[in-house]
Design a protein around this motif. Structure first.
Motif, PDB file in Angstrom:
ATOM      1  N   ALA A  65     -26.907  12.712  -5.071  1.00  0.00           N
ATOM      2  CA  ALA A  65     -27.931  12.848  -6.114  1.00  0.00           C
ATOM      3  C   ALA A  65     -28.570  14.230  -6.103  1.00  0.00           C
ATOM      4  CB  ALA A  65     -28.997  11.768  -5.946  1.00  0.00           C
ATOM      5  N   SER A  66     -28.650  14.840  -4.908  1.00  0.00           N
ATOM      6  CA  SER A  66     -29.280  16.163  -4.788  1.00  0.00           C
ATOM      7  C   SER A  66     -28.306  17.300  -5.083  1.00  0.00           C
ATOM      8  CB  SER A  66     -29.851  16.334  -3.378  1.00  0.00           C
ATOM      9  OG  SER A  66     -28.804  16.411  -2.407  1.00  0.00           O
ATOM     10  N   GLY A  67     -27.040  16.974  -5.341  1.00  0.00           N
ATOM     11  CA  GLY A  67     -26.074  18.011  -5.704  1.00  0.00           C
ATOM     12  C   GLY A  67     -25.022  18.309  -4.657  1.00  0.00           C
ATOM     13  N   VAL A  68     -25.074  17.632  -3.511  1.00  0.00           N
ATOM     14  CA  VAL A  68     -24.040  17.805  -2.481  1.00  0.00           C
ATOM     15  C   VAL A  68     -22.881  16.886  -2.858  1.00  0.00           C
ATOM     16  CG1 VAL A  68     -23.488  17.671  -0.026  1.00  0.00           C
ATOM     17  CG2 VAL A  68     -25.805  18.285  -0.750  1.00  0.00           C
ATOM     18  N   LYS A  69     -21.857  17.453  -3.492  1.00  0.00           N
ATOM     19  CA  LYS A  69     -20.828  16.625  -4.107  1.00  0.00           C
ATOM     20  C   LYS A  69     -19.502  16.607  -3.350  1.00  0.00           C
ATOM     21  CE  LYS A  69     -22.689  17.425  -8.743  1.00  0.00           C
ATOM     22  NZ  LYS A  69     -22.387  17.882 -10.111  1.00  0.00           N
ATOM     23  N   SER A  70     -19.327  17.534  -2.434  1.00  0.00           N
ATOM     24  CA  SER A  70     -18.024  17.655  -1.778  1.00  0.00           C
ATOM     25  C   SER A  70     -17.979  16.885  -0.460  1.00  0.00           C
ATOM     26  CB  SER A  70     -17.707  19.128  -1.503  1.00  0.00           C
ATOM     27  OG  SER A  70     -18.583  19.658  -0.517  1.00  0.00           O
ATOM     28  N   TRP A  71     -16.763  16.515  -0.084  1.00  0.00           N
ATOM     29  CA  TRP A  71     -16.525  15.852   1.202  1.00  0.00           C
ATOM     30  C   TRP A  71     -17.045  16.716   2.350  1.00  0.00           C
ATOM     31  CZ3 TRP A  71     -13.384  11.656   3.185  1.00  0.00           C
ATOM     32  CH2 TRP A  71     -13.049  11.782   4.528  1.00  0.00           C
ATOM     33  N   SER A  72     -16.683  17.997   2.305  1.00  0.00           N
ATOM     34  CA  SER A  72     -17.067  18.908   3.398  1.00  0.00           C
ATOM     35  C   SER A  72     -18.576  19.078   3.473  1.00  0.00           C
ATOM     36  CB  SER A  72     -16.380  20.261   3.215  1.00  0.00           C
ATOM     37  OG  SER A  72     -16.716  20.844   1.966  1.00  0.00           O
ATOM     38  N   GLY A  73     -19.239  19.130   2.309  1.00  0.00           N
ATOM     39  CA  GLY A  73     -20.696  19.278   2.302  1.00  0.00           C
ATOM     40  C   GLY A  73     -21.395  18.083   2.921  1.00  0.00           C
ATOM     41  N   ILE A  74     -20.895  16.880   2.609  1.00  0.00           N
ATOM     42  CA  ILE A  74     -21.476  15.658   3.181  1.00  0.00           C
ATOM     43  C   ILE A  74     -21.243  15.626   4.687  1.00  0.00           C
ATOM     44  CG2 ILE A  74     -21.357  13.127   3.181  1.00  0.00           C
ATOM     45  CD1 ILE A  74     -20.506  13.337   0.199  1.00  0.00           C
ATOM     46  N   LYS A  75     -20.034  16.004   5.090  1.00  0.00           N
ATOM     47  CA  LYS A  75     -19.700  15.994   6.519  1.00  0.00           C
ATOM     48  C   LYS A  75     -20.548  17.009   7.285  1.00  0.00           C
ATOM     49  CE  LYS A  75     -15.698  16.138   9.612  1.00  0.00           C
ATOM     50  NZ  LYS A  75     -16.005  14.875  10.305  1.00  0.00           N
ATOM     51  N   ARG A  76     -20.765  18.203   6.683  1.00  0.00           N
ATOM     52  CA  ARG A  76     -21.594  19.232   7.331  1.00  0.00           C
ATOM     53  C   ARG A  76     -23.027  18.744   7.509  1.00  0.00           C
ATOM     54  NH1 ARG A  76     -18.737  23.005   4.181  1.00  0.00           N
ATOM     55  NH2 ARG A  76     -20.399  22.961   2.613  1.00  0.00           N
ATOM     56  N   TYR A  77     -23.530  17.997   6.512  1.00  0.00           N
ATOM     57  CA  TYR A  77     -24.902  17.502   6.611  1.00  0.00           C
ATOM     58  C   TYR A  77     -25.048  16.593   7.829  1.00  0.00           C
ATOM     59  CZ  TYR A  77     -29.117  14.823   5.966  1.00  0.00           C
ATOM     60  OH  TYR A  77     -30.327  14.221   6.186  1.00  0.00           O
ATOM     61  N   PHE A  78     -24.146  15.637   7.980  1.00  0.00           N
ATOM     62  CA  PHE A  78     -24.247  14.714   9.119  1.00  0.00           C
ATOM     63  C   PHE A  78     -24.155  15.466  10.444  1.00  0.00           C
ATOM     64  CE2 PHE A  78     -23.051  11.346   6.006  1.00  0.00           C
ATOM     65  CZ  PHE A  78     -24.079  10.451   6.294  1.00  0.00           C
ATOM     66  N   ALA A  79     -23.303  16.500  10.485  1.00  0.00           N
ATOM     67  CA  ALA A  79     -23.184  17.301  11.715  1.00  0.00           C
ATOM     68  C   ALA A  79     -24.490  18.022  12.015  1.00  0.00           C
ATOM     69  CB  ALA A  79     -22.040  18.300  11.571  1.00  0.00           C
ATOM     70  N   SER A  80     -25.164  18.483  10.949  1.00  0.00           N
ATOM     71  CA  SER A  80     -26.410  19.233  11.138  1.00  0.00           C
ATOM     72  C   SER A  80     -27.548  18.363  11.646  1.00  0.00           C
ATOM     73  CB  SER A  80     -26.830  19.899   9.823  1.00  0.00           C
ATOM     74  OG  SER A  80     -27.284  18.921   8.881  1.00  0.00           O
ATOM     75  N   THR A  81     -27.448  17.050  11.458  1.00  0.00           N
ATOM     76  CA  THR A  81     -28.507  16.137  11.911  1.00  0.00           C
ATOM     77  C   THR A  81     -28.309  15.705  13.365  1.00  0.00           C
ATOM     78  OG1 THR A  81     -27.307  14.155  11.185  1.00  0.00           O
ATOM     79  CG2 THR A  81     -28.758  15.220   9.579  1.00  0.00           C
ATOM     80  N   GLY A  82     -27.219  16.168  13.975  1.00  0.00           N
ATOM     81  CA  GLY A  82     -26.930  15.762  15.341  1.00  0.00           C
ATOM     82  C   GLY A  82     -26.231  14.417  15.426  1.00  0.00           C
ATOM     83  N   GLU A  83     -25.839  13.872  14.257  1.00  0.00           N
ATOM     84  CA  GLU A  83     -25.112  12.608  14.208  1.00  0.00           C
ATOM     85  C   GLU A  83     -23.809  12.814  13.429  1.00  0.00           C
ATOM     86  OE1 GLU A  83     -27.564   9.572  12.587  1.00  0.00           O
ATOM     87  OE2 GLU A  83     -29.096   9.733  14.145  1.00  0.00           O
ATOM     88  N   PRO A  84     -22.870  13.550  13.994  1.00  0.00           N
ATOM     89  CA  PRO A  84     -21.614  13.830  13.292  1.00  0.00           C
ATOM     90  C   PRO A  84     -20.861  12.549  12.949  1.00  0.00           C
ATOM     91  CG  PRO A  84     -21.423  14.370  15.620  1.00  0.00           C
ATOM     92  CD  PRO A  84     -22.870  14.096  15.372  1.00  0.00           C
ATOM     93  N   ILE A  85     -20.074  12.634  11.897  1.00  0.00           N
ATOM     94  CA  ILE A  85     -19.333  11.472  11.428  1.00  0.00           C
ATOM     95  C   ILE A  85     -17.843  11.809  11.401  1.00  0.00           C
ATOM     96  CG2 ILE A  85     -19.607  12.130   8.994  1.00  0.00           C
ATOM     97  CD1 ILE A  85     -19.790   9.160   8.319  1.00  0.00           C
ATOM     98  N   SER A  86     -17.004  10.869  11.794  1.00  0.00           N
ATOM     99  CA  SER A  86     -15.559  11.126  11.819  1.00  0.00           C
ATOM    100  C   SER A  86     -14.996  11.112  10.406  1.00  0.00           C
ATOM    101  CB  SER A  86     -14.845  10.065  12.658  1.00  0.00           C
ATOM    102  OG  SER A  86     -14.922   8.802  12.029  1.00  0.00           O
ATOM    103  N   ASP A  87     -13.846  11.740  10.224  1.00  0.00           N
ATOM    104  CA  ASP A  87     -13.194  11.764   8.909  1.00  0.00           C
ATOM    105  C   ASP A  87     -12.904  10.349   8.413  1.00  0.00           C
ATOM    106  OD1 ASP A  87     -13.284  14.483   8.944  1.00  0.00           O
ATOM    107  OD2 ASP A  87     -11.152  14.782   9.347  1.00  0.00           O
ATOM    108  N   SER A  88     -12.411   9.504   9.316  1.00  0.00           N
ATOM    109  CA  SER A  88     -12.028   8.148   8.910  1.00  0.00           C
ATOM    110  C   SER A  88     -13.249   7.339   8.476  1.00  0.00           C
ATOM    111  CB  SER A  88     -11.305   7.431  10.056  1.00  0.00           C
ATOM    112  OG  SER A  88     -12.131   7.338  11.207  1.00  0.00           O
TER     113      SER A  88
END
Length: 331
Positions: free
Chosen positions: A270-293
């Motif tokens: 909703a805030s404009g983060v539309k890409s897979w990589s952008g979403i994945k980077r966000y979770f990594a930045s919070t200290g709670e990384p998420i796996s691709d699967s």
């Protein structure tokens, strides 16, 4: 069998109901979402029985249908409506009775399952009993027709499992119709005609209204009603968003029970983060990384539930009002 698909509040149920009314077809209506909510998310025969009792009570208002219901084993006509004796009641034999009634009347009897994908949670076998019933009706009862609607298109197909050899519905043909939102032109015309019917002069920009709530009839109707109450465009739009925020909150809470990450992804999109990589980077930045699967699974489920859709430019939320609701939420 017929399946009507489309976004939430786009008018699927209304289309079916108008069709049934205009053709004077007897029917029973079972709302999958309501049965799910009545059962607290663990769908069982008791909640379905309550839904059927309400429908049979509605049918009993017709003298001809009342006499028909009296003949069905396990259905008791009480002063306040209809009660089902679960020790004697059998849904399959009841549908066989519908078939005989329809044949005698020379018209179809329709069983209308609204938001049928919720029956995936029915019983201990993932709704397989319901699928077996639908299969039986299709194979044996030519005068009973099944009509289903579903907002969560991917979940709907996961439930019906038409391509799964182990599914009771495997190999059965299915006619699918999709109800789309109105175009901008039709949305404007819809509002103009509605206001004209109630004698209200439109002295504001309808294009601006439509740009905020899109062509989803449920939102257009709600805006019209709120404008009649307030006679103020800004307040009417705010009332639409506030009303839908309450309704969406239930659906978002259901998502939260599955994973809090669903809401986080929706807020990001909703805030404009539309890409897979952008979403994945966000979770990594919070200290709670998420796996691709895991990320793939979450996004795929959101697609199946029709919350997001994948485009050339990335992911987007299909419903503009949901975008506004999500953006307004804190946390």
């Amino acid at each position: 069998m017929v399946v009507v698909t489309g976004l939430r509040r786009v008018g699927k149920s209304s289309v079916v109901r108008v069709f049934l009314s205009e053709n004077s077809l007897p029917f029973i209506y079972v709302d999958g979402r309501r049965v799910y909510e009545m059962s607290g998310g663990s769908m069982g025969s008791h909640a379905l029985q309550r839904a059927l009792e309400m429908e049979f009570s509605r049918l009993s208002k017709s003298r001809k249908l009342l006499n028909f219901l009296k003949k069905i084993k396990g259905i008791n006509i009480a002063g306040s409506g209809v009660e089902i004796d679960k020790r004697e009641f059998d849904l399959t034999s009841t549908f066989e009775s519908f078939d005989r009634f329809a044949k005698n009347e020379g018209r179809y009897f329709v069983v209308f399952f609204d938001e049928v994908q919720y029956f995936k949670f029915y019983g201990s076998r993932g709704g397989k009993d319901i699928l077996a019933l639908l299969s039986f009706v299709y194979d044996n009862l030519e005068n009973v027709k099944i009509v289903m609607t579903g907002s969560e298109v991917g979940m709907l197909h996961d439930f019906l499992r038409l391509d799964d050899y182990d599914s009771p519905l495997y190999g059965r043909p299915l006619f699918t119709m999709t109800v789309h939102p109105f175009s901008e032109e039709l949305s404007i015309e819809f509002l103009k005609r509605g206001f004209k019917e109630v004698g209200v002069n439109v002295d504001f920009d309808l294009e601006e209204v439509v740009s905020q709530i899109d062509g989803i009839p449920g939102y257009l109707v709600l805006f019209g009603l709120k404008y009649l109450e307030t006679r103020n465009v800004k307040r009417a739009l705010e009332e639409v968003f506030s009303t839908m925020e309450v309704l969406f909150s239930k659906e978002l809470e259901e998502l939260d029970r599955r994973s809090r990450r669903y809401r986080t992804i929706l807020k990001l999109v909703a805030s404009g983060v539309k890409s897979w990589s952008g979403i994945k980077r966000y979770f990594a930045s919070t200290g709670e990384p998420i796996s691709d699967s895991r990320l793939h699974s979450l996004l795929l489920n959101l697609e199946k539930m029709s919350f997001v859709e994948k485009t050339r430019d990335g992911y987007r939320i299909s419903d503009p009002v949901l975008v506004r609701v999500i953006s307004r939420q804190k946390g």
